[in-house]
Scaffold this active site. Sequence first.
Site, PDB file in Angstrom:
ATOM      1  N   SER A 201       0.813  -1.300   0.004  1.00 47.91           N
ATOM      2  CA  SER A 201       0.148  -0.129   0.024  1.00 47.91           C
ATOM      3  C   SER A 201       0.960   1.487  -0.068  1.00 47.91           C
ATOM      4  O   SER A 201       1.640   1.351  -0.796  1.00 47.91           O
ATOM      5  CB  SER A 201      -0.873  -0.069   1.177  1.00 47.91           C
ATOM      6  OG  SER A 201      -2.055   0.853   1.138  1.00 47.91           O
TER       7      SER A 201
ATOM      8  N   ASP B 177     -10.247  -3.643  -5.146  1.00 44.43           N
ATOM      9  CA  ASP B 177      -9.553  -2.722  -4.345  1.00 44.43           C
ATOM     10  C   ASP B 177     -10.246  -1.257  -4.282  1.00 44.43           C
ATOM     11  O   ASP B 177     -10.441  -0.725  -5.268  1.00 44.43           O
ATOM     12  CB  ASP B 177      -8.234  -2.451  -4.536  1.00 44.43           C
ATOM     13  CG  ASP B 177      -7.113  -1.743  -3.459  1.00 44.43           C
ATOM     14  OD1 ASP B 177      -7.982  -1.209  -2.845  1.00 44.43           O
ATOM     15  OD2 ASP B 177      -6.113  -2.129  -3.779  1.00 44.43           O
TER      16      ASP B 177
ATOM     17  N   HIS C 206      -7.969  -4.640  -1.029  1.00 41.61           N
ATOM     18  CA  HIS C 206      -6.721  -3.888  -0.608  1.00 41.61           C
ATOM     19  C   HIS C 206      -6.170  -4.815   0.526  1.00 41.61           C
ATOM     20  O   HIS C 206      -4.835  -4.602   0.894  1.00 41.61           O
ATOM     21  CB  HIS C 206      -7.093  -2.612  -0.060  1.00 41.61           C
ATOM     22  CG  HIS C 206      -5.823  -1.587  -0.086  1.00 41.61           C
ATOM     23  ND1 HIS C 206      -5.389  -1.406  -1.110  1.00 41.61           N
ATOM     24  CD2 HIS C 206      -5.325  -1.009   1.103  1.00 41.61           C
ATOM     25  CE1 HIS C 206      -4.485  -0.427  -0.656  1.00 41.61           C
ATOM     26  NE2 HIS C 206      -4.261  -0.296   0.481  1.00 41.61           N
TER      27      HIS C 206
HETATM   28  C1  MLT Z   1      -1.255   5.962  -0.379  1.00 42.77           C
HETATM   29  O1  MLT Z   1      -1.533   6.963   0.345  1.00 42.77           O
HETATM   30  O2  MLT Z   1      -0.184   5.823  -0.489  1.00 42.77           O
HETATM   31  C2  MLT Z   1      -2.295   5.221  -0.768  1.00 42.77           C
HETATM   32  O3  MLT Z   1      -3.592   5.773  -0.825  1.00 42.77           O
HETATM   33  C3  MLT Z   1      -2.435   3.756  -0.028  1.00 42.77           C
HETATM   34  C4  MLT Z   1      -2.716   4.070   1.327  1.00 42.77           C
HETATM   35  O4  MLT Z   1      -1.775   4.368   2.156  1.00 42.77           O
HETATM   36  O5  MLT Z   1      -3.877   3.860   1.839  1.00 42.77           O
END
Ligand code: MLT
Length: 207
Positions: free
Chosen positions: A106, A155, A186
């Site tokens: 992520s 996701d 996710h």
């Molecule tokens: C991010 O902010 O890098 C992406 O949206 C993934 C997350 O951290 O949720």
Amino acid sequence: MTDHAQRPHHFAPGIRPPSLLLLHGTGGTERDLLPLAGRIAPEAPVLSPRGTVLEHGMARYFHRKAIGVFDLEDLHRRTTEMAGFLQWAEGTYEAPADQWVALGYSNGANMAASLLLSGIPLAGAILLRPMVPFRPRELPRLGGMPVLILSSNQDPYVPGELAIELANLLEKAGAIVERFAVPTGHGLGPDDTEVPRDWLRRHFPAL
Ligand code: MLT
């Protein structure tokens, strides 16, 4: 000057390469991905730096303006800082900065992708639920670097086409990209262990 020694991190020397650079998701810590790394490559050296940005108390690797909308100036600054941290780790732990295979989830996958697109030399990358962190004006030369992307059409945070765009960008830069769709949205599931384990064995036969 950044004092990299002050960054919370975990290092374990391991006994067998490839070395894994663990980059956690938003709200995580340097310990989050240790169990996954242990399942994928139990004997690998690991370096796991915590994100130094706080969003409502949750650690991240760079600021964002909204979900999926990144503060690009901050992203570039933190990416350079992460490259500096890898140099610091090379001096401190004798772990060559360009020998890490990033394993990012992520927000950590987005930091790993930012390292790649910025041309910071790594041995490879496993990107779990990444987006396109930024679109470089000039592509780096990734000269055959293996990259694995695990994304999901279910996701809610990452539109499926962004993982495809990232794969295309990295391929154009010369990386050998494999992309695999998982059914778990996710969140992480069994594929996030099994597919990277198999991929590592194929690309890093010392395992
Ligand atoms: C991010 O902010 O890098 C992406 O949206 C993934 C997350 O951290 O949720």
